[in-house]
Design an enzyme around this catalytic site. Structure first.
Site, PDB file in Angstrom:
ATOM      1  N   GLU A  97      43.050  45.760  -6.230  1.00 52.70           N
ATOM      2  CA  GLU A  97      42.237  44.905  -5.937  1.00 52.70           C
ATOM      3  C   GLU A  97      42.507  44.441  -4.390  1.00 52.70           C
ATOM      4  OE1 GLU A  97      44.405  40.897  -7.881  1.00 52.70           O
ATOM      5  OE2 GLU A  97      44.140  39.465  -6.293  1.00 52.70           O
ATOM      6  N   LYS A 116      50.844  35.985 -12.055  1.00 52.45           N
ATOM      7  CA  LYS A 116      50.609  36.761 -11.894  1.00 52.45           C
ATOM      8  C   LYS A 116      49.896  37.546 -10.450  1.00 52.45           C
ATOM      9  CE  LYS A 116      45.937  38.156 -11.592  1.00 52.45           C
ATOM     10  NZ  LYS A 116      45.751  38.729  -9.471  1.00 52.45           N
TER      11      LYS A 116
HETATM   12  C1  MEV Z   1      45.184  36.952  -6.921  1.00 48.43           C
HETATM   13  O1  MEV Z   1      45.124  38.158  -7.780  1.00 48.43           O
HETATM   14  C2  MEV Z   1      46.747  36.283  -7.632  1.00 48.43           C
HETATM   15  C3  MEV Z   1      46.065  33.935  -6.932  1.00 48.43           C
HETATM   16  O2  MEV Z   1      45.229  33.558  -7.672  1.00 48.43           O
HETATM   17  C4  MEV Z   1      47.486  34.035  -7.227  1.00 48.43           C
HETATM   18  C5  MEV Z   1      47.880  32.576  -7.023  1.00 48.43           C
HETATM   19  O3  MEV Z   1      47.544  31.752  -7.104  1.00 48.43           O
HETATM   20  O4  MEV Z   1      49.607  31.670  -7.042  1.00 48.43           O
HETATM   21  C6  MEV Z   1      45.452  33.827  -5.788  1.00 48.43           C
END
Ligand code: MEV
Length: 448
Positions: free
Chosen positions: A87, A281
């Site tokens: 990512e 996540k």
């Molecule tokens: C993206 O991989 C992770 C986020 O969505 C985490 C969050 O929303 O806290 C940016």
């Protein structure tokens, strides 16, 4: 209906023959696919062999980027953390937030406990009191008869910590568990624990048979013997803190307002599972990347973290915040079962490199480092979410992926990057600009 693409003895075929079979059966004998698969083979056949033998039916390697996040000050020591992840924004966010916290005292990480757990799950037919007494009476045999298996671990300071029987017939009639608790030192310990549990089950079966209990109480059905990847007693706590008024490094961002919004964001993740899932996540973006780079089992670490997030009966945020007397404290408690010996750690050349880069930490130190990567990631995500929005940073990093997909040239990439330097990147805007540039270019070529 089965189609004719069924194969027998596939695992016995050579790698070349496997590839040939796949391309003939599924890819119309496409040479390009064969070339592609082979282009990912390591040039050193010995290294490739190591990878081939990690799993069955290896046909090639699958790359994901291996990056590093420098400037992680953890317990007074600076680390350059290896991260394996696809990512685009994760490593950038880790590095940025590591530097941010370095100026504010860094991460304070501490292992609270390291106990692992496993169970022999079984069905038994009698009064639990009888079973409990019986297990107590044979308990020493579980320790005595597994001495060969525990010898090495004992010499390293680990081994079996405790064995007890649990009545789980509230969940299912006649369902009980023999629960073992273990200290596995620098090993993740799955093989150690599973071998012991299987031996325990044999001892239990044999001793029941040989006992003078009633016939029906001698009967036991071993359902399975397996460690639990839920390790709520293998916990690391990682914290960052500073004065609230030190929280902003941007003249346009008021520290107090930011702190308040940050706290609200954590609160939302605590009360709303839809948000908690995404929030956590983001934490695992950081954790998994280090867990993979250090050759550990990210599925186990993830599964465990999510169960831990549900320990109150509702899935909640894994991180916490406190704002008190002008101080901002942000921390995470995480169960992380990882090893620094065994498994891939001495086999995979890149895993070895990761451990070297981290100064060959023991398992406890690695837990502390991983937790810091998770906390940094969460801080970065929340900071973006409650200020600029997530897309600004995320899409900036993703821009190159979009341009590569479009087949942009170096010159086009530079032009488009410059254009978006002070703008939020949107997919359609990038595509439009790319086509515009191409069109102008084509027209220039034609008119020349
Ligand atoms: C993206 O991989 C992770 C986020 O969505 C985490 C969050 O929303 O806290 C940016």
């Amino acid at each position: 209906m089965l189609n004719n693409k069924v194969v027998k003895g596939f695992s016995k075929l050579s790698k070349e023959a496997k590839i040939e079979w796949i391309t003939n059966e599924y890819l119309s004998g496409d040479d390009q696919s064969i070339k592609l698969l082979k282009s990912y083979w390591h040039e050193d056949a010995k290294v490739q062999k190591v990878h081939d033998e990690f799993i069955e039916n290896t046909i090639t390697n699958f790359y994901i980027p291996f990056g590093v996040a420098p400037n992680f000050l953890i317990n007074g020591q600076v680390y350059c953390i290896p991260m394996a992840i696809e990512e685009s924004s994760v490593v950038a966010a880790a590095a940025k937030n590591a530097s941010f916290w370095m100026k504010r005292g860094g991460f304070k990480s501490k292992v609270i406990s390291t106990t692992k757990i496993g169970h022999v799950h079984f069905a038994w037919y009698g009064d639990f009191k009888v079973l409990k007494e019986f297990i107590e009476s044979i308990k020493s045999k579980f320790f005595e008869e597994t001495k060969e298996l525990t010898k090495n671990m004992n010499s390293r300071g680990g081994g079996i910590l405790d064995i007890k029987v649990l009545d789980r017939s509230d969940l299912e009639p006649n369902y009980y568990q023999l629960q073992g608790k273990f200290e596995t030192c620098d090993a993740m310990g799955a093989n150690f624990i599973n071998s012991l549990l299987e031996k325990f089950s044999k001892i239990l079966e044999r001793e029941l048979q040989a006992s003078n209990l009633e016939e029906r109480e001698k009967k036991i059905v071993i359902i399975m013997c397996i460690l639990s990847n839920y390790t709520p007693e293998c916990i690391v706590r990682c914290e960052v803190n500073c004065n609230v008024d030190e929280l902003s490094d941007d003249p346009e961002l008021d520290s107090n307002e930011f702190a308040k919004k940050f706290q609200q964001a954590i609160h939302v993740a605590n009360i709303e599972p839809y948000r908690a899932t995404t929030h956590n996540k983001g934490i695992f973006n950081g954790i998994d990347a280090v867990v993979i780079a250090t050759g550990n089992d990210f599925r186990a670490v993830e599964a465990c973290g999510h169960t831990y997030a549900s320990k109150t009966g509702q899935y909640r945020s894994l991180s916490n915040v406190e704002i008190k007397n002008g101080k901002f404290k942000f921390w995470i408690d995480l169960p992380i079962a990882v090893g620094t010996v065994g498994g891939l750690t001495s086999l995979h050349p890149m895993v070895k490199f990761s451990h070297q880069l981290l100064g060959n930490p023991n398992a406890k130190k690695l837990m502390e480092i991983i937790a810091a990567a998770g906390l940094a990631q969460n801080f970065g995500a929340l900071r973006s979410l409650v200020t600029t929005g997530i897309q600004k940073g995320h899409m900036k990093m993703h821009l190159l992926n979009i341009l590569n997909q479009l087949g942009a040239t170096k010159i086009e990439i530079k032009k488009i990057k410059d254009h978006f330097n002070d703008k939020v990147v949107e997919h359609s805007a990038v595509v439009n600009l790319f086509h515009e540039l191409r069109k102008v270019n084509q027209e220039n070529i034609i008119t020349k």
